[in-house]
Every structure is written in C-alpha cells, then in structure tokens.
Write a protein that holds these residues in place. Structure first.
Motif, PDB file in Angstrom:
ATOM      1  N   CYS A 179       6.080  19.547  63.104  1.00 26.10           N
ATOM      2  CA  CYS A 179       7.327  20.301  63.255  1.00 26.10           C
ATOM      3  C   CYS A 179       7.204  21.649  62.553  1.00 26.10           C
ATOM      4  CB  CYS A 179       8.481  19.499  62.641  1.00 26.10           C
ATOM      5  SG  CYS A 179      10.067  20.343  62.783  1.00 26.10           S
ATOM      6  N   CYS A 183      13.897  23.010  58.710  1.00 30.20           N
ATOM      7  CA  CYS A 183      15.300  22.831  58.334  1.00 30.20           C
ATOM      8  C   CYS A 183      15.279  22.632  56.814  1.00 30.20           C
ATOM      9  CB  CYS A 183      15.893  21.617  59.033  1.00 30.20           C
ATOM     10  SG  CYS A 183      15.806  21.796  60.827  1.00 30.20           S
ATOM     11  N   TYR A 185      16.629  20.989  54.518  1.00 30.79           N
ATOM     12  CA  TYR A 185      16.722  19.691  53.839  1.00 30.79           C
ATOM     13  C   TYR A 185      15.526  18.804  54.134  1.00 30.79           C
ATOM     14  CZ  TYR A 185      18.250  18.930  58.590  1.00 30.79           C
ATOM     15  OH  TYR A 185      18.297  18.947  59.958  1.00 30.79           O
ATOM     16  N   ARG A 299      19.311  25.997  60.767  1.00 25.03           N
ATOM     17  CA  ARG A 299      19.273  25.316  62.065  1.00 25.03           C
ATOM     18  C   ARG A 299      19.217  26.285  63.261  1.00 25.03           C
ATOM     19  NH1 ARG A 299      17.762  20.277  62.956  1.00 25.03           N
ATOM     20  NH2 ARG A 299      19.343  19.876  64.517  1.00 25.03           N
TER      21      ARG A 299
HETATM   22 FE1  SF4 Z   1      11.901  19.255  62.068  1.00 27.14          FE
HETATM   23 FE2  SF4 Z   1      14.434  19.907  61.387  1.00 27.14          FE
HETATM   24 FE3  SF4 Z   1      13.919  17.612  62.696  1.00 27.14          FE
HETATM   25 FE4  SF4 Z   1      13.191  17.941  60.155  1.00 27.14          FE
HETATM   26  S1  SF4 Z   1      15.308  17.893  60.977  1.00 27.14           S
HETATM   27  S2  SF4 Z   1      11.935  17.048  61.786  1.00 27.14           S
HETATM   28  S3  SF4 Z   1      12.576  20.125  60.132  1.00 27.14           S
HETATM   29  S4  SF4 Z   1      13.624  19.672  63.463  1.00 27.14           S
END
Ligand code: SF4
Ligand code: 5AD
Length: 460
Positions: A179, A183, A185, A299
């Motif tokens: 990923c 994000c 958090y 986001r």
């Molecule tokens: Fe990726 Fe955001 Fe999903 Fe975490 S919440 S896996 S950073 S898209």
C-alpha cells in the motif's frame, strides 16, 4: 516490481525430511485480514510441497506457525498471549519448531521482543518470505539454533506458489500487494511495503484455474484495489481488469476488497452495473464523516465526494448495498465530528459496518498527534454508532422480505438442520435444506429479517 516464479527447493526439502523420523505435521494459524488468510493458504501450500502434513490441533504439530496481523494493538497482544501459551508445549517436546511470521514481524521492535522475552520461538520471518520457508526451516534445523530474521522490504511478486485453500468453492485472489497511501493511522504501508500489481495474465491464469476447479465465488484482494495497474507495463486499471475477468465463461461471481474512496471511479461503478457476475455490494471504507478528521487521516477525499460516489452507485446499480470501516476516536475527534459520522451513516445507509476504536501504531503520523479523548468517551461513541447502525441495517434487511434471491450456500448455521447462504448483496440467509447443497447455488425466498440475519425457504 520483479516477477519471479516459485521454485521447489529440493535440497531444503531433503534436509527437512532428514530431520524427522516420520512425515512431520504443521499447524498454521492466520490472524487478521483476507490478504493474510490468503498468505496462510500459501504457507500451507509451501509446507505441503516440502513434505509436511497439516493438522488442526497444535498439540499434534511438529511445526507451529502463527501468521500475524499488526493493524491494531489488540491483535498484536493477542498473538503475544497465544505465543506465550506455547511455552509449555515446547518444554514437553523440545523438537517442536515454533515460528512467527506476517505483518507483526515486519516491525523491528516486535522481533526484538520475541528475541528477548520468547526464547522458545525458533523462527521469525516477514510477510515476503513465504516462498523461502523450506530454505529457512532447513537453515534453522542445520544451525540448531534460533533463526530470527530482521525485517526487510522486498519488491518481488512471486507467482505459481503452491496453495492449500481453506474452501472448495470460495477463493481469495490477490491482484496487488502492499500500500502506498500512508493513511496517518495505518501501519500497513510500513509492514507490507510498496504497492505492486500482478500482471493481468497471471491473475487471469489463476482465475481460470479456480473456475475450472469449480470455485463459485472469487474475491479479488488488495489494500486498495482501485489503484490496480499502476507501475505495470500494460495499460489497464481495476475496472478494465474486472471487464477482462467477466469475459470468462462459467458460473461464478466476483467480489473485491478493499476500495479506497479516493481512487474509486464512476467507471468502476458502471462496470459493476454492466456485469451480473460482479456482486452488487461495495465495501467502501469511509473511516470518518468529518472533513477535518479525513484530512488529518490523509485520506484525500471529502464527505461530499464520497457521498457523490455513493449516490451514483445507488442510481446505477440495482439493489446495491454498502459496507464500510469506521475509526472511532481518531486523535482529537470532537463530539461534533463524531456526530458528523453518525449523520453520514444515515445518509449512506450501510448494510454493514466494521467499527474500530483508534489504536496507536508507533511509527505512523497519527501516533505523534495529541489524543485527549478518554477511553470511556470512545467506547460511548462506539456504542452510539453501533446502535444507530443496527437500526439502519434492520430497516434495510426488512426491505428484503418477500424477495426471491439466488444464494451461494456456504455452510451449516448454528440452528440444526439449517444452512446459510450469501446473497449477491452480501446479506446472509438461513434456510432448511440438504447439506449436499453446500458450495452450490440455490434459490431462496426471504421470509423474515432479524437485524442483518435473514430467514427464508428453499425454492424447490
Ligand atoms: Fe493503506 Fe490506508 Fe488501507 Fe492502511 S487504511 S491499508 S494506509 S489504504
Ligand atoms: N486503529 C484503528 N483502526 C485501524 N484500522 C487501520 N488502522 C487502524 C488503527 N490504527 C482500520 C481501518 C481500516 C481497517 C482495515 O482497519 O478502518 O480500514
């Protein structure tokens, strides 16, 4: 991205066989998301290829492997608890090999903790070491001491991995790994590394194998399936990939997860509308109903943009249902901001919500943010959210009563003589039928609805 094919390591497999008097047994348990469960299926596949049998009880095992999840602290602590409980077993059987792998072990601190406080753990490796497992085991056996790998990043996509799937009719099919969204958090980008898409021909090959093996439901997996295709030589996006898969002959249906709202397109919605093989259900995690919180979460969409997409999907896809992930108590979330989340769920009318209390993950940006909200306040908010959601889901489920639906029969329900079937829109119905139907399609008339569980009768 570097694409490599799995190779059977004969030398390592021979070394493993020489280590045991009789064929060894392995117990593998996966925690967390579907991606991790699919990794667990590959771990089992690689172990079987290396001569292990699989067992359901860890007491019967010569090798115990925990494939872990790091997304929330609670999940990590559960793993440490479960690993701790193995100490007795190891004392009784010193030949037992205990291994920990998966997302948790991609964190330096976790490997250190296992090294220092869990001396009976023999083997530690990260998310990208599955294909090298026989070699790691042989190395551990040869050295006669612990083998704890420090976390590394690897960009390879390994194809043709042996796999032992948990189901004979529902399958996970990863289309991308890693990923890139960060994000604020989320630990996932740190533990699963950068985004890598599989080539469409490799996906299509696995898809065809699944269809010809009789799989009915295929769920395409990725942390953010909507950014599929980035970095590939071929030019195609996620909607194009779905389009390709829907050209295949056979009696199957497709689900996918997870869609990031910032990358979900109207083209994707149009594709869902166009093909009956694609389920009319969209898991579109919103996380919060406050634009300020969404910005702090990094986001890259607003509530308005999100609702615009939801409205478009409601218009275009007949009977579509939505589900979402929501984080309660993100650092600094005010009462008003929480109420905006309550407003949002009323507007969307989700069929299902996965709700999480914010969990601080070291190394992420949000871990540095002041978090003055008390635990009690967060659990109160969670209770209010769940209550509101229950009413919405109940209302939607009641709207299904009287409809006749085609379901995939999944298994036995808790009530004797009763089976469960999943509707295209992801709702589950209970009905009386012959267990021989498990794994096939059936037509069911919906007669009653209790919260999100439907009751029905099989149409003969
Ligand atoms: Fe990726 Fe955001 Fe999903 Fe975490 S919440 S896996 S950073 S898209
Ligand atoms: N705290 C709470 N929930 C989290 N999630 C991801 N990271 C965290 C965290 N630190 C949730 C998000 C995501 C889901 C898979 O897990 O809602 O969509």
């Amino acid at each position: 991205m570097n694409r490599v094919d799995f190779t059977h390591n004969t030398e390592a497999v021979n070394a493993i066989a020489a280590h045991y008097d009789s064929p060894p047994m392995a117990f593998v348990h996966s925690y967390g998301c579907q991606q991790n469960v699919n990794d667990g299926e590959k771990i089992k596949g690689v172990l079987v290829d290396a001569g292990y049998g699989l067992c359901d009880k860890f007491e019967d095992a010569d090798l115990i492997l925990f494939n872990t999840c790091a997304v929330r602290e609670h999940a990590e602590e559960r793993v440490f608890g479960n690993v701790g409980a193995l100490k007795q077993l190891k004392a009784k059987n010193p030949n037992l090999i205990i291994g920990i792998c998966g997302c948790m072990t991609q964190q330096e601190g976790v490997v250190e903790r296992l090294r220092k406080s869990y001396p009976f753990v023999d083997l530690v490796f990260g998310v990208n070491g599955i294909d090298t497992l026989p070699q790691l085991l042989a190395e551990k056996m040869g050295a006669g001491k612990r083998l704890l790998k420090t976390p590394t990043e690897r960009y390879d996509v390994v194809e043709q991995m042996p796999i032992q799937r948990d189901s004979t009719f529902r399958a996970w099919l990863p289309i991308m790994y890693g990923c890139d969204n960060f994000c604020s958090y989320c630990i996932v980008p740190y533990v699963r590394g950068r985004e890598r898409s599989r080539k469409s021909e490799d996906i299509l090959h696995e898809f065809r194998q699944l269809i010809s093996a009789g799989y009915k439901e295929i769920t395409l997996l990725g942390q953010n399936v909507n950014s599929y295709g980035k970095g590939l030589e071929e030019s195609l996006d996620f909607a194009d990939l779905l389009e390709k898969l829907c050209q295949e002959e056979g009696d199957f249906h497709i689900r996918f997860m997870t869609s990031h709202p910032k990358d979900a397109t109207k083209k994707l919605i149009d594709t869902i509308a166009k093909y009956p093989q694609i389920c009319n259900h969209l898991h579109l995690p919103v996380q919060s109903g406050s634009n300020r919180v969404l910005k702090e979460m990094n986001r890259h969409y607003t509530v308005e943009q999100y609702l615009d997409l939801i409205d478009y999907a409601k218009q275009k896809v007949d009977g579509i249902t939505f589900s979402s992930d929501i984080i309660i108590g993100f650092p600094g979330e005010t009462e008003e901001e929480f109420e905006q989340t309550l407003e949002l769920i009323q507007k969307v009318e989700y069929m299902q919500l996965f709700t999480f209390i914010y969990s601080k993950r070291n190394g992420t940006r949000a871990a540095e943010m002041p978090d003055p909200i008390t635990r009690k306040e967060k659990t109160d908010r969670m209770g209010r959210l769940l209550k509101a959601q229950e009413e919405i889901a109940s209302r939607l489920a009641k709207g299904m009563v009287g409809k006749t639906c085609r379901v995939l029969v999944e298994g036995h329900s808790r009530q004797e003589g009763t089976l469960t079937g999943r509707l295209n829109n992801n709702l589950v119905v209970e009905f009386k039928a012959d267990p021989a139907l498990i794994g096939s399609y059936a037509d069911v008339i919906i007669e009653d609805a209790r919260v999100t569980m439907l009751k029905g009768s099989l149409i003969k």
